[in-house]
Scaffold this active site. Structure first.
Site, short mmCIF file in Angstrom:
data_model
loop_
_atom_site.label_atom_id
_atom_site.label_comp_id
_atom_site.label_asym_id
_atom_site.label_seq_id
_atom_site.Cartn_x
_atom_site.Cartn_y
_atom_site.Cartn_z
N LYS A 112 0.87 -1.19 0.00
CA LYS A 112 0.00 0.00 0.00
C LYS A 112 0.90 1.23 0.00
O LYS A 112 2.03 1.17 0.49
CB LYS A 112 -0.88 0.02 1.26
CG LYS A 112 -2.08 0.92 1.13
CD LYS A 112 -3.19 0.20 0.40
CE LYS A 112 -4.45 1.02 0.32
NZ LYS A 112 -5.57 0.20 -0.18
P1 NAD Z 1 -12.87 7.73 -2.71
O1 NAD Z 1 -11.85 8.74 -2.43
O2 NAD Z 1 -13.33 7.57 -4.11
O3 NAD Z 1 -14.15 7.98 -1.81
C1 NAD Z 1 -14.12 8.06 -0.41
C2 NAD Z 1 -15.49 8.53 0.05
O4 NAD Z 1 -15.55 8.49 1.48
C3 NAD Z 1 -15.83 9.96 -0.34
O5 NAD Z 1 -17.18 10.02 -0.71
C4 NAD Z 1 -15.63 10.75 0.94
O6 NAD Z 1 -16.43 11.91 1.01
C5 NAD Z 1 -16.09 9.71 1.95
N1 NAD Z 1 -15.60 9.96 3.30
C6 NAD Z 1 -14.35 10.32 3.70
N2 NAD Z 1 -14.32 10.45 5.04
C7 NAD Z 1 -15.56 10.13 5.48
C8 NAD Z 1 -16.17 10.08 6.75
N3 NAD Z 1 -15.47 10.36 7.85
N4 NAD Z 1 -17.46 9.73 6.82
C9 NAD Z 1 -18.17 9.44 5.71
N5 NAD Z 1 -17.65 9.47 4.50
C10 NAD Z 1 -16.38 9.83 4.38
O7 NAD Z 1 -12.29 6.35 -2.15
P2 NAD Z 1 -12.69 4.86 -2.58
O8 NAD Z 1 -11.71 4.41 -3.61
O9 NAD Z 1 -14.14 4.78 -2.83
O10 NAD Z 1 -12.32 4.05 -1.24
C11 NAD Z 1 -13.26 3.92 -0.17
C12 NAD Z 1 -12.85 2.75 0.71
O11 NAD Z 1 -12.80 1.55 -0.08
C13 NAD Z 1 -11.46 2.85 1.34
O12 NAD Z 1 -11.47 2.19 2.57
C14 NAD Z 1 -10.57 2.07 0.36
O13 NAD Z 1 -9.39 1.61 0.95
C15 NAD Z 1 -11.54 0.95 0.03
N6 NAD Z 1 -11.24 0.25 -1.22
C16 NAD Z 1 -11.14 0.90 -2.40
C17 NAD Z 1 -10.91 0.18 -3.57
C18 NAD Z 1 -10.88 0.84 -4.92
O14 NAD Z 1 -10.85 0.11 -5.93
N7 NAD Z 1 -10.93 2.15 -5.03
C19 NAD Z 1 -10.72 -1.20 -3.51
C20 NAD Z 1 -10.83 -1.85 -2.28
C21 NAD Z 1 -11.10 -1.11 -1.15
#
Ligand code: NAD
Length: 422
Positions: A112
């Site tokens: 990561k």
């Molecule tokens: P992103 O940046 O696209 O979106 C994150 C979202 O979370 C945004 O809408 C933001 O406003 C919201 N957010 C941030 N802090 C917050 C809070 N305190 N309360 C409520 N909402 C909040 O990120 P993403 O890629 O969608 O990732 C989200 C989660 O999924 C993370 O834990 C990431 O590690 C995990 N994840 C992502 C992927 C991927 O392919 N992008 C894959 C596996 C896991």
């Protein structure tokens, strides 16, 4: 923003994953040396990145790439841009990737990365310079056979395009150095939506097991980023009622169901959920406590804790975010009979399609979307089937089964290869 003079302190997410590791390792009688080895990252890279800001000032940012394990294949994991990025958090997320790729049965290890910054305060040009400067400091330690970054919180296909371009400038054309690229640059169709689509596949299967219909099932989603928005959209297409969804500032609620396409458009246009018609504006605390069948945290780590777990009314928790639930919350929810699908499986769809993207890049031959989605579906359901069997046979929660399966697989790879490449 800018230079962080950091004194390392153990992150809450490290405590959480070490707890789950110890519980699972105890169940499989892991020997002491392997136990210690698997908790430690293979390599930790910390860099200082000077950035010329648009107004001429120089700022220095801290970036990390933590490589947890390459026992089962090249290391794999996202890159996050967020003010809270720190060594402990990235360490924990890197280990999660090792276990996730093992559960999904794809030939990768785990890593990561991240930069401690607030991308909302950076112009696009500053983000590009920061990304390229980061690559210039880690490029000898990434590559398609070594470590392959991907998008995570606040990074996207554009950031992956810059990484690919900067790496290519230094090492020759190498699309396979990152996944989650734009399709025009060798990205896979279906990758951008893959994590959300995988969340939908698993939710649907878990609902089937619970004897519940998707049609009319109520769902609350925390986070409307890549994962949350896609998961909500695909679940709505399956007939679920998305009753609540939030961003970092707050959420919206309509017990009759939100028109999720319109919500996403509203968020894109106005950069807030506030003002969305026919919905109440609620806090993130209220969102987690909404009456619903399924709760999907899709934002950041550590949001469901011993303090708020009692207030959760959902019957099923599908962890689209990484490490959203503390062990104390786990106990409370399991006591209440909540069915928990752990992050190691629930959000694996992204890395699974990243694997498909990497194979397409290596072969320079591209798939149609139908093939991507069919293979994603099979990979997710196969992994879930094994997880359920192991959990039932050993009378342990899915999370413990997930860690146990993953630890055994990685330990076996290390024993076969020898300890040097753990
Ligand atoms: P992103 O940046 O696209 O979106 C994150 C979202 O979370 C945004 O809408 C933001 O406003 C919201 N957010 C941030 N802090 C917050 C809070 N305190 N309360 C409520 N909402 C909040 O990120 P993403 O890629 O969608 O990732 C989200 C989660 O999924 C993370 O834990 C990431 O590690 C995990 N994840 C992502 C992927 C991927 O392919 N992008 C894959 C596996 C896991």
């Amino acid at each position: 923003m800018g230079f962080v003079d950091e004194t390392y302190k153990r992150a809450e997410s490290e405590r959480i994953i070490n707890y789950h590791f110890d519980v699972a390792a105890g169940k499989i009688n892991l020997d002491h040396a392997m136990w210690e080895l698997l908790k430690m990252p293979f390599r930790e890279i910390k860099v200082h990145i000077p950035l010329r800001m648009d107004d001429g000032r120089l700022e220095i940012f801290v970036g990390y790439r933590i490589q947890h394990s390459q026992a089962r294949g090249p290391m794999k994991g996202g890159i996050r841009y967020h003010p809270d990025v720190n060594l402990g958090e990235v360490r924990a997320l890197a280990a999660v990737m090792t276990w996730k790729t093992a559960i999904a049965n794809i030939p990768f290890g785990g890593a990561k990365g991240g930069i401690s910054c607030n991308p909302k305060e950076l112009s696009l040009a500053e983000q590009e310079r920061l990304t390229r400067a980061f690559v210039s400091r880690i490029d000898d330690n990434i590559g398609p056979n070594l470590d392959i970054p991907a998008p995570d919180v606040n990074t996207n296909p554009q950031v992956m395009a810059w990484i690919m371009d900067e790496y290519t400038r230094r090492h020759g054309y190498t699309p396979g150095v990152v996944t989650g690229k734009p399709v025009e640059l060798g990205g896979s169709v279906g990758r951008n939506e893959a994590t959300g689509r995988g969340v939908m596949f698993i939710t649907k299967e878990a609902m089937k097991d619970a004897g519940k219909a998707m049609e009319g099932a109520t769902v609350a989603v925390q986070g409307i980023g890549n994962v949350g928005a896609h998961a909500a959209k695909f679940l709505a297409e399956e007939g679920c009622k998305i009753v609540g969804i939030s961003d970092s500032r707050g959420g919206i609620y309509n017990p009759g169901g939100l028109n999720i396409r319109k919500v996403i458009m509203h968020k894109e246009e106005k950069d807030t959920l506030k003002g969305f018609p026919d919905a109440d504006y609620i806090t993130n605390k209220e969102l987690l406590e909404l009456p619903c069948d399924v709760l999907i945290p899709a934002a950041l780590e550590g949001v469901i804790t011993g303090e708020n777990a009692n207030g959760i009314k959902a019957k099923m928790l599908v962890e689209a975010a990484n490490i959203p639930t503390s062990p104390e919350a786990d106990d409370i929810l399991l006591d209440k009979g909540v069915y928990i699908v752990p992050d190691l499986l629930a959000n694996a769809g992204g890395v699974v399609v990243s694997y498909f993207e990497w194979t397409q890049n290596l072969q320079a031959s591209y798939w149609e979307e139908d093939r991507v989605n069919r293979k994603l579906h099979k990979t997710m359901l196969d992994a879930y089937g094994i997880l359920k069997d192991v959990a039932a046979q050993n009378k342990v929660p899915l999370r413990t089964a997930a860690y146990a399966i993953a630890i055994e697989k990685v330990a076996k790879a290390i024993r076969l290869r020898g300890f040097l490449h753990a």
